[in-house]
Design a protein around this motif. Structure first.
Motif, PDB file in Angstrom:
ATOM      1  N   UNK A  24      56.887  45.372  31.984  1.00 44.68           N
ATOM      2  CA  UNK A  24      58.009  45.186  32.767  1.00 44.68           C
ATOM      3  C   UNK A  24      58.042  43.643  32.901  1.00 44.68           C
ATOM      4  N   UNK A  25      57.200  42.630  32.863  1.00 45.63           N
ATOM      5  CA  UNK A  25      57.123  41.263  33.362  1.00 45.63           C
ATOM      6  C   UNK A  25      56.327  40.648  31.519  1.00 45.63           C
ATOM      7  N   UNK A  26      55.814  41.487  31.089  1.00 47.83           N
ATOM      8  CA  UNK A  26      55.667  40.739  30.159  1.00 47.83           C
ATOM      9  C   UNK A  26      54.359  39.490  30.170  1.00 47.83           C
ATOM     10  N   UNK A  27      53.725  38.677  28.989  1.00 51.64           N
ATOM     11  CA  UNK A  27      51.998  38.947  29.459  1.00 51.64           C
ATOM     12  C   UNK A  27      51.971  37.733  30.654  1.00 51.64           C
ATOM     13  N   UNK A  28      53.097  36.509  29.939  1.00 47.35           N
ATOM     14  CA  UNK A  28      52.886  35.563  31.126  1.00 47.35           C
ATOM     15  C   UNK A  28      53.177  35.366  32.174  1.00 47.35           C
ATOM     16  N   UNK A  29      54.136  35.874  32.686  1.00 43.12           N
ATOM     17  CA  UNK A  29      54.625  36.448  34.477  1.00 43.12           C
ATOM     18  C   UNK A  29      53.867  37.074  34.690  1.00 43.12           C
ATOM     19  N   UNK A  30      52.699  38.006  34.143  1.00 35.26           N
ATOM     20  CA  UNK A  30      51.999  39.421  34.707  1.00 35.26           C
ATOM     21  C   UNK A  30      50.617  38.700  35.947  1.00 35.26           C
ATOM     22  N   UNK A  31      50.459  38.894  36.677  1.00 31.04           N
ATOM     23  CA  UNK A  31      49.327  38.150  37.404  1.00 31.04           C
ATOM     24  C   UNK A  31      47.714  39.438  37.556  1.00 31.04           C
ATOM     25  N   UNK A  32      46.764  39.024  37.637  1.00 26.58           N
ATOM     26  CA  UNK A  32      45.964  40.277  37.713  1.00 26.58           C
ATOM     27  C   UNK A  32      46.007  41.274  39.126  1.00 26.58           C
ATOM     28  N   UNK A  33      46.288  39.366  40.490  1.00 27.08           N
ATOM     29  CA  UNK A  33      46.931  40.737  41.240  1.00 27.08           C
ATOM     30  C   UNK A  33      47.740  42.227  41.410  1.00 27.08           C
ATOM     31  N   UNK A  34      48.994  41.314  40.245  1.00 26.55           N
ATOM     32  CA  UNK A  34      49.899  42.746  40.011  1.00 26.55           C
ATOM     33  C   UNK A  34      49.118  43.855  39.219  1.00 26.55           C
ATOM     34  N   UNK A  35      48.042  43.453  38.586  1.00 23.01           N
ATOM     35  CA  UNK A  35      47.907  44.825  37.737  1.00 23.01           C
ATOM     36  C   UNK A  35      46.816  45.594  38.761  1.00 23.01           C
ATOM     37  N   UNK A  36      45.509  45.071  39.167  1.00 22.56           N
ATOM     38  CA  UNK A  36      45.530  45.641  40.681  1.00 22.56           C
ATOM     39  C   UNK A  36      46.139  46.616  41.543  1.00 22.56           C
ATOM     40  N   UNK A  37      46.998  46.407  41.974  1.00 21.54           N
ATOM     41  CA  UNK A  37      48.290  46.703  42.773  1.00 21.54           C
ATOM     42  C   UNK A  37      48.702  48.002  42.666  1.00 21.54           C
ATOM     43  N   UNK A  38      48.807  47.880  41.422  1.00 20.22           N
ATOM     44  CA  UNK A  38      49.814  48.774  40.525  1.00 20.22           C
ATOM     45  C   UNK A  38      48.869  50.237  40.083  1.00 20.22           C
ATOM     46  N   UNK A  39      47.560  50.180  40.096  1.00 17.68           N
ATOM     47  CA  UNK A  39      46.374  50.627  39.763  1.00 17.68           C
ATOM     48  C   UNK A  39      45.584  50.913  41.160  1.00 17.68           C
ATOM     49  N   UNK A  40      45.992  50.398  42.504  1.00 21.59           N
ATOM     50  CA  UNK A  40      46.166  50.441  43.784  1.00 21.59           C
ATOM     51  C   UNK A  40      44.523  50.302  44.104  1.00 21.59           C
ATOM     52  N   UNK A  41      43.730  49.087  43.688  1.00 21.79           N
ATOM     53  CA  UNK A  41      42.853  48.895  43.420  1.00 21.79           C
ATOM     54  C   UNK A  41      42.297  47.349  44.091  1.00 21.79           C
ATOM     55  N   UNK A  42      41.208  47.170  44.190  1.00 26.05           N
ATOM     56  CA  UNK A  42      40.878  45.251  44.912  1.00 26.05           C
ATOM     57  C   UNK A  42      41.414  44.881  43.486  1.00 26.05           C
ATOM     58  N   UNK A  43      41.756  43.185  43.826  1.00 26.76           N
ATOM     59  CA  UNK A  43      41.015  42.900  42.431  1.00 26.76           C
ATOM     60  C   UNK A  43      39.970  42.153  42.139  1.00 26.76           C
ATOM     61  N   UNK A  44      39.011  42.685  43.205  1.00 32.87           N
ATOM     62  CA  UNK A  44      37.383  42.935  42.776  1.00 32.87           C
ATOM     63  C   UNK A  44      37.060  44.034  41.754  1.00 32.87           C
ATOM     64  N   UNK A  45      38.237  45.145  42.333  1.00 36.22           N
ATOM     65  CA  UNK A  45      37.831  46.539  40.996  1.00 36.22           C
ATOM     66  C   UNK A  45      38.208  45.351  39.851  1.00 36.22           C
ATOM     67  N   UNK A  46      39.076  45.442  39.959  1.00 29.87           N
ATOM     68  CA  UNK A  46      39.933  44.948  38.389  1.00 29.87           C
ATOM     69  C   UNK A  46      38.775  43.901  37.556  1.00 29.87           C
ATOM     70  N   UNK A  47      38.484  42.710  38.326  1.00 26.65           N
ATOM     71  CA  UNK A  47      37.295  41.672  38.443  1.00 26.65           C
ATOM     72  C   UNK A  47      35.664  42.437  37.625  1.00 26.65           C
ATOM     73  N   UNK A  48      35.337  43.654  38.072  1.00 25.22           N
ATOM     74  CA  UNK A  48      34.974  44.152  37.880  1.00 25.22           C
ATOM     75  C   UNK A  48      34.504  44.975  36.331  1.00 25.22           C
ATOM     76  N   UNK A  49      35.647  45.427  35.904  1.00 21.49           N
ATOM     77  CA  UNK A  49      36.057  45.393  34.864  1.00 21.49           C
ATOM     78  C   UNK A  49      36.594  44.244  33.431  1.00 21.49           C
ATOM     79  N   UNK A  50      37.126  43.316  33.669  1.00 22.45           N
ATOM     80  CA  UNK A  50      37.597  42.401  33.037  1.00 22.45           C
ATOM     81  C   UNK A  50      37.628  41.149  33.293  1.00 22.45           C
ATOM     82  N   UNK A  51      37.140  40.476  33.081  1.00 21.47           N
ATOM     83  CA  UNK A  51      37.160  38.806  33.770  1.00 21.47           C
ATOM     84  C   UNK A  51      38.067  38.240  33.552  1.00 21.47           C
TER      85      UNK A  51
END
Length: 228
Positions: A24-51
């Protein structure tokens, strides 16, 4: 579900959610917070799997490549000639690109000049097409005046062009469009003896791909949409 299984499922949900946001947004415009929100998880949960975001993009790319590799293996299982195998693989790839957001996003990321992709999908597709056409020539399926290099360029150029056009019109990656392309091309390049046995519409191999569209959740999203 064990802790390891849940961790794997979480990672898969994050990859699919990231694919949706990257598309939807492309690589540059995407934030980690966008991804975690889309997954219904916290950013901390995302960082556990991806730095970082680059690692997430690499994971989406790798998942897309694995899906394409598995589907190509499925398409190549039937005991048919190389021209039919190539036709079937193109139909399977079009099906995946139309129905699987991870595959679409992975290919998109691999072509994004804003990052350094870990895979070169276009080169891999060229290699696949070239190998199958060389096999077709060895089988005696190609007309004598056909240049392998020129034919490879036509197939790769046309099919990747369909992918680009698909962004504005989904019709370009339908079975109808690919069937028309193969009907015209095979009539020109295949020997008369082989042409009658070829199915430009494919042999229905996409029916063996149990792709189940789903909104990613930890409870319902299948671990894999394609067989290994």
């Amino acid at each position: 579900m064990t802790k390891q299984e849940r961790g794997l499922r979480t990672r898969q949900v994050l990859i699919r959610s990231a694919a949706e946001v990257f598309e939807q947004r492309g690589y540059v415009q995407t934030r980690l917070a966008d991804i975690s929100s889309q997954a219904g998880m916290s950013t901390g949960a995302l960082h556990f799997h991806f730095p970082n975001k680059a690692a997430v993009a690499d994971a989406v790319e790798a998942a897309a490549a694995e899906a394409l590799h598995r589907s190509a293996r499925v398409a190549g299982r039937s005991p048919v000639n190389a021209l039919q195998t190539l036709t079937d693989i193109s139909h399977v790839f079009a099906f995946l690109l139309s129905h699987d957001v991870v595959v679409r996003a992975g290919v998109q990321l691999a072509c994004d000049t804003a990052r350094s992709p870990s895979l070169n999908f276009h080169q891999k597709w060229w290699n696949c097409v070239s190998r199958l056409l060389l096999q077709a020539a060895d089988e005696g399926s190609l007309a004598d005046d056909v240049s392998l290099h020129d034919l490879t360029a036509v197939v790769v150029g046309a099919t990747t062009g369909f992918l680009s056009l698909h962004r504005d019109n989904a019709e370009w990656l339908t079975r109808r469009s690919l069937t028309g392309f193969w009907r015209l091309l095979l009539a020109r390049v295949a020997t008369p003896q082989v042409l009658g046995s070829l199915a430009p519409e494919g042999t229905g191999v996409t029916n063996t791909l149990p792709l189940v569209p789903c909104r990613p959740t930890l409870e319902t999203c299948p671990q894999s949409g394609l067989p290994r």
